[in-house]
Design an enzyme around this catalytic site. Structure first.
Site, PDB file in Angstrom:
ATOM      1  CG  HIS A  75      -4.008   0.827  -6.694  1.00 28.53           C
ATOM      2  ND1 HIS A  75      -3.021   1.618  -6.117  1.00 28.53           N
ATOM      3  CD2 HIS A  75      -3.725  -0.437  -6.305  1.00 28.53           C
ATOM      4  CE1 HIS A  75      -2.196   0.851  -5.420  1.00 28.53           C
ATOM      5  NE2 HIS A  75      -2.611  -0.404  -5.508  1.00 28.53           N
TER       6      HIS A  75
ATOM      7  CG  HIS B 215      -3.398  -5.583  -6.055  1.00 28.41           C
ATOM      8  ND1 HIS B 215      -2.178  -5.656  -6.681  1.00 28.41           N
ATOM      9  CD2 HIS B 215      -3.413  -4.397  -5.404  1.00 28.41           C
ATOM     10  CE1 HIS B 215      -1.478  -4.566  -6.412  1.00 28.41           C
ATOM     11  NE2 HIS B 215      -2.202  -3.777  -5.634  1.00 28.41           N
TER      12      HIS B 215
ATOM     13  CG  HIS C 247       2.070  -0.799  -5.958  1.00 31.25           C
ATOM     14  ND1 HIS C 247       1.522  -1.161  -7.155  1.00 31.25           N
ATOM     15  CD2 HIS C 247       1.158  -1.137  -5.001  1.00 31.25           C
ATOM     16  CE1 HIS C 247       0.324  -1.700  -6.945  1.00 31.25           C
ATOM     17  NE2 HIS C 247       0.081  -1.702  -5.646  1.00 31.25           N
TER      18      HIS C 247
ATOM     19  CD  GLU D  39       1.486   0.095  -0.104  1.00 28.34           C
ATOM     20  OE1 GLU D  39       2.198  -0.533  -0.904  1.00 28.34           O
ATOM     21  OE2 GLU D  39       0.439  -0.389   0.405  1.00 28.34           O
TER      22      GLU D  39
ATOM     23  CG  ASP E   9      -4.159  -1.662  -2.568  1.00 26.58           C
ATOM     24  OD1 ASP E   9      -3.737  -2.169  -3.608  1.00 26.58           O
ATOM     25  OD2 ASP E   9      -3.394  -1.324  -1.625  1.00 26.58           O
ATOM     26  CG  ASP E  10      -4.929  -5.871  -1.994  1.00 29.34           C
ATOM     27  OD1 ASP E  10      -4.786  -6.681  -2.923  1.00 29.34           O
ATOM     28  OD2 ASP E  10      -4.091  -4.994  -1.720  1.00 29.34           O
TER      29      ASP E  10
HETATM   30  N1  HPA Z   1       0.965  -3.072  -2.100  1.00 34.44           N
HETATM   31  C1  HPA Z   1       1.924  -3.750  -2.734  1.00 34.44           C
HETATM   32  N2  HPA Z   1       1.708  -4.920  -3.313  1.00 34.44           N
HETATM   33  C2  HPA Z   1       0.478  -5.432  -3.278  1.00 34.44           C
HETATM   34  C3  HPA Z   1      -0.536  -4.779  -2.643  1.00 34.44           C
HETATM   35  C4  HPA Z   1      -0.291  -3.532  -2.023  1.00 34.44           C
HETATM   36  O1  HPA Z   1      -1.158  -2.889  -1.416  1.00 34.44           O
HETATM   37  N3  HPA Z   1      -1.649  -5.549  -2.797  1.00 34.44           N
HETATM   38  C5  HPA Z   1      -1.285  -6.630  -3.508  1.00 34.44           C
HETATM   39  N4  HPA Z   1       0.006  -6.564  -3.812  1.00 34.44           N
HETATM   40 ZN    ZN Z   2      -1.783  -2.049  -4.637  1.00 35.29          ZN
END
Ligand code: HPA
Ligand code: ZN
Length: 339
Positions: free
Chosen positions: A14, A16, A194, A197, A275-276
């Site tokens: 996971h 991006h 997703h 969250e 994630d990021d």
């Molecule tokens: N959540 C949803 N969309 C996203 C995320 C995230 O953490 N990172 C990049 N796009």
């Molecule tokens: Zn994500």
């Protein structure tokens, strides 16, 4: 413990790729491409990384991604990420990219895909890192826009391994994309989304029942529904959990409140991901370290999280068997007993 984490073979499922854009590289690309940024320098950009929810992050994330213009930009972005992976013993990656974040700026899919893929191929040769590539739809846009993106991707589908769904979750339920996900599945693409969250448990059920996902990205709100917990532990449908992301975006007020180890102990196939990482304070090793520092994770639990990564991945059986052996061997060499 830091050494144990550094050496443990890890899989990232996971991630991006646009979320790996470090401030220094963002400014270098802005300068070479003549793109104006609203921050005067790297320090003030970093100072802006104070998020109170997903949307506050996304606003900055899309602004940052606007410096990515050329095929070389996408190569450099992905290569920098793979160098981090190699340094941290991340041996397999399944990464998202957001074509719609670039097509709105007139960047062709061939440019985006070409740069990312060239870096992944180089990373496989240089570091032995295997990969899968997941094309994500932005859920704040319409289903029609997602259909258009899927149509534009048709000449490239041999090079895309799956479809995802990201961006602002609240108010954009999985159901909104049931049609385009059905088409993606009909084209033979596995799908993920997703869900859970910031959104409610009902979004996780929708992703399972209406989108027929192979994994849930995040999914941590599953604790709100005992029936869902039972379903997830019975089926081992994986959740790709992102601890540092969840605390930075206030999904959990602090790491000590995070439920990932609780889910692990309830028999769910949870995995750890970043994630990021450029925006959330760390890559894979930092996420594992946070579990140890704040939740008291044991070395055995860390190994089981890595093994879950193998199980949840889209690798073929031979590669899964090889990586499972590598992790079991690492555990045994460090005196960690796994049942
Ligand atoms: N959540 C949803 N969309 C996203 C995320 C995230 O953490 N990172 C990049 N796009
Ligand atoms: Zn994500």
């Amino acid at each position: 413990m830091d050494n144990f984490i550094a050496g443990l073979p890890k899989l990232e499922l996971h991630l991006h790729i646009e979320g790996t854009l470090e401030p220094e590289l963002m400014f270098a690309m802005a300068s070479r491409n003549g793109v104006a940024l609203p921050w005067p320098d790297v320090e003030s950009l970093r100072a802006a990384y104070e998020f109170d929810c997903l949307q506050s992050f996304l606003d900055l994330y899309y602004r940052g991604a606007s410096v990515l213009i050329t095929e070389q930009d996408f190569f450099d972005l992905t290569w920098a990420y793979l160098e981090r992976c190699a340094a941290e013993q991340v041996v397999h990656v399944e990464i998202f990219f957001d074509p719609q974040a670039h097509s709105v700026r007139g960047i062709p899919l061939a440019t985006v895909l070409g740069g990312i893929e060239r870096a992944l191929q180089a990373g496989a040769l240089a570091f032995g890192i295997s990969w899968r590539l997941i094309m994500s739809f932005l859920r704040h846009l319409s289903e029609e826009a997602a259909f258009l993106t899927l149509r534009e991707a048709e000449p490239f589908l041999e090079r895309i391994h799956g479809i995802g769904l990201d961006s602002g979750e609240l108010g954009n339920p999985p159901t909104k994309f049931a049609g385009v996900f059905a088409q993606a599945r009909a084209l033979g693409l596995p799908v993920v989304a997703h869900a859970g969250e910031e959104g409610p448990v009902s979004y996780i059920w929708q992703a399972i029942n209406e989108l027929q996902v192979r994994r849930i990205d995040h999914g941590v709100r599953c604790v709100d529904d005992p029936e869902l917990l039972r379903y997830l532990s019975d089926t081992r449908l994986p959740l790709t959990v992102c601890p540092l992301s969840n605390t930075r975006l206030k999904v959990f007020a602090q790491m000590a409140d995070h439920n990932v180890l609780q889910l692990l102990e309830q028999g769910l196939c949870v995995t750890i991901n970043s994630d990021d990482p450029a925006y959330f304070g760390g890559y894979m090793a930092a996420n594992f370290q946070a579990l140890v520092a704040e939740l008291g994770a044991s070395r055995e639990q860390l190994c089981r999280l890595s093994l879950n990564g193998v199980e949840a991945s889209w690798l073929d059986l031979a590669d899964k068997a090889r990586l499972t052996r590598e992790i079991l061997c690492y555990a045994a060499c460090h005196g960690v007993t796994l049942n």
